[in-house]
Write an enzyme that holds these catalytic residues in place. Structure first.
Site, PDB file in Angstrom:
ATOM      1  N   ARG A  46       0.848  -1.194   0.000  1.00  9.40           N
ATOM      2  CA  ARG A  46       0.000   0.000   0.000  1.00  9.40           C
ATOM      3  C   ARG A  46       0.889   1.251   0.000  1.00  9.40           C
ATOM      4  NH1 ARG A  46      -1.435   1.617   4.607  1.00  9.40           N
ATOM      5  NH2 ARG A  46      -2.285  -0.324   5.375  1.00  9.40           N
ATOM      6  N   TYR A  98     -16.250  17.068 -15.570  1.00 11.06           N
ATOM      7  CA  TYR A  98     -16.531  15.637 -15.526  1.00 11.06           C
ATOM      8  C   TYR A  98     -17.602  15.360 -14.456  1.00 11.06           C
ATOM      9  CZ  TYR A  98     -15.863  10.658 -14.801  1.00 11.06           C
ATOM     10  OH  TYR A  98     -16.073   9.312 -14.664  1.00 11.06           O
ATOM     11  N   ASP A 170      -7.175  19.380 -14.146  1.00 12.02           N
ATOM     12  CA  ASP A 170      -7.493  18.023 -14.609  1.00 12.02           C
ATOM     13  C   ASP A 170      -7.072  17.965 -16.078  1.00 12.02           C
ATOM     14  OD1 ASP A 170      -8.626  15.705 -15.642  1.00 12.02           O
ATOM     15  OD2 ASP A 170     -10.387  15.803 -14.342  1.00 12.02           O
ATOM     16  N   LYS A 195      -8.046   6.879 -19.173  1.00 12.62           N
ATOM     17  CA  LYS A 195      -8.375   7.378 -20.500  1.00 12.62           C
ATOM     18  C   LYS A 195      -7.157   7.277 -21.425  1.00 12.62           C
ATOM     19  CE  LYS A 195     -12.110   8.109 -18.188  1.00 12.62           C
ATOM     20  NZ  LYS A 195     -12.435   9.380 -17.551  1.00 12.62           N
TER      21      LYS A 195
HETATM   22  C1  PLP Z   1     -12.874   9.758 -16.289  1.00 11.69           C
HETATM   23  C2  PLP Z   1     -12.522  11.078 -15.787  1.00 11.69           C
HETATM   24  C3  PLP Z   1     -12.262  11.290 -14.415  1.00 11.69           C
HETATM   25  C4  PLP Z   1     -12.424  10.186 -13.383  1.00 11.69           C
HETATM   26  O1  PLP Z   1     -11.500   9.175 -13.587  1.00 11.69           O
HETATM   27  P1  PLP Z   1     -11.745   7.635 -13.179  1.00 11.69           P
HETATM   28  O2  PLP Z   1     -10.483   6.987 -13.569  1.00 11.69           O
HETATM   29  O3  PLP Z   1     -12.947   7.173 -13.952  1.00 11.69           O
HETATM   30  O4  PLP Z   1     -12.016   7.625 -11.709  1.00 11.69           O
HETATM   31  C5  PLP Z   1     -11.889  12.556 -14.012  1.00 11.69           C
HETATM   32  N1  PLP Z   1     -11.772  13.575 -14.895  1.00 11.69           N
HETATM   33  C6  PLP Z   1     -12.025  13.415 -16.201  1.00 11.69           C
HETATM   34  C7  PLP Z   1     -11.880  14.587 -17.116  1.00 11.69           C
HETATM   35  C8  PLP Z   1     -12.402  12.175 -16.699  1.00 11.69           C
HETATM   36  O5  PLP Z   1     -12.654  12.031 -18.000  1.00 11.69           O
END
Ligand code: PLP
Length: 381
Positions: A46, A98, A170, A195
């Site tokens: 962890r 998001y 982000d 992604k």
């Molecule tokens: C998918 C996404 C998230 C969240 O990510 P997860 O891996 O699904 O928890 C946050 N910000 C954006 C812009 C996203 O596309």
């Protein structure tokens, strides 16, 4: 090091023990100690795992940052950033966002005592007006989801710092190949590596990069104390994905540009949102701030009700109707019903997320096939 070299080599050195060119997947929870407290830097997975360490180094290098951290998901990474704050503090957030980030803020951290204001971060004056004495964080998504608005990172960093706040970006939609927020003054960069970084729709993982030693130490503490860490196999998958990130992003962008241009001329399409089109409200900013406009395209079709879309969905052969984005395959999403259903309908409409809005994650297939697929489906409207 130039970008394609960096993507291939970031974080990975041949394994000192065997020479293995790829970082081994260390499936272990614990590590033998020579004597109590005497070990090779690894005690418990962890806290640290060598496959995760390699990924964290790669993430830092890609973002031009000193420090990288990996989490079990993008939202786990976001949660760690919000845990830097204390109840009673205030956060300014991009209005176009998001859906899961919005939900985490409104349904978890608001009840816990954080205050959020959702504002148009493409407009520095609107952001300036939203600062309060207890504002500690400015959270920006650019390009934003699903409308692909572009916010001026350098100007927002300056604003945040003037008001004693930190700027978190982000960077999921852009990826470090298209945009490096830390170089523009951001304090924290967050990714859903699920992604584009992973790139193959086969893993859930989150990441943070920062240059700030104090923030890093606190995040490292939260990562271990809360425990939302990714497993070694997931770290390996993202490490592998990163090696082709630069190539993939070029192809995603090239295809998306062609599709956006096609959609812009289609009679059934009322509006196209893509930072690579001169009609985009922040076209020039995107050009200046991003290496390429990216692989996400949103557009609005002329329909009277969502029922009308039924024939459209069934006619699609290559685009898969699915949430998520950033994989090699093309996906299409209906934000009002799918990814952004957690935002109340009135707020959604006020943002511009209408029932006719569709979001494409353009893959790396041949652009001609993708355009033919959309053309065929649009004829059914
Ligand atoms: C998918 C996404 C998230 C969240 O990510 P997860 O891996 O699904 O928890 C946050 N910000 C954006 C812009 C996203 O596309």
């Amino acid at each position: 090091m130039k970008w394609h070299t960096l993507a291939v080599h970031a974080g990975t050195e041949p394994d000192p023990l065997t020479g293995a060119v790829m970082v081994p997947v260390y499936f272990t929870s614990t590590y033998a100690q020579e004597a109590p407290g005497i070990h090779k830097g690894y005690e418990y997975s962890r806290t640290h795992n060598p496959t995760r360490t390699a990924l964290e180094m790669a993430l830092a290098q890609l973002e031009g940052a000193k420090y990288g951290l990996a989490f079990a998901s993008g939202l786990a990474a976001t949660e760690a950033v919000l845990h830097l704050l204390a109840p009673g503090q205030h956060v300014i957030v991009s209005r176009d966002l998001y859906g899961g980030t919005y939900r985490l803020m409104r349904k978890v951290f608001e009840t816990w005592g954080l205050q959020f204001d959702f504002v148009d971060t493409t407009d520095p004056a609107a952001v300036e007006a939203a600062f309060r004495p207890h504002t500690r964080l400015l959270w920006v998504e650019t390009p934003s989801n699903p409308l692909l608005f572009v916010s001026p990172i350098a100007a927002l960093a300056e604003l945040a710092h003037t008001h004693g706040a930190k700027l978190a970006v982000d960077n999921t939609f852009a990826t470090p190949y298209l945009q490096n927020p830390i170089e523009m003054g951001a304090d924290i960069v967050v990714h859903s590596a699920t992604k584009y970084l992973g790139g193959h729709s086969d893993v859930i993982l989150g990441a943070i990069a920062t240059n700030d030693e104090e923030i890093y130490q606190r995040l490292r503490f939260i990562q271990n104390a809360v425990g939302a860490v990714p497993g070694p196999m997931d770290c390996f998958l993202v490490l592998r994905g990163i090696k082709t990130l630069a190539l993939r992003m070029q192809k995603h962008s090239e295809n998306a540009q062609k599709i956006a241009e096609f959609l812009a001329t289609h009679p059934k399409v009322s509006r196209v949102y893509y930072p690579g089109l001169p009609t985009h409200p922040q076209y020039l900013l995107a050009k200046q701030q991003m290496r390429l406009p990216g692989g996400m395209v949103s557009f609005e079709v002329k329909i009277a009700s969502t029922e009308e879309l039924r024939a459209f969905w069934s006619a699609l052969q290559i685009f898969t109707l699915a949430e998520s984005l950033g994989g090699v395959e093309s996906l299409i999403n209906h934000p009002a019903v799918m990814t952004h259903a957690s935002i109340p309908p009135e707020e959604r409409l006020a943002l511009g997320i209408t029932d006719g809005l569709l979001r494409l994650s353009v893959g790396i297939e041949d652009a001609d096939d993708l355009i033919a697929d959309l053309k065929g489906a649009l004829q059914r409207l």
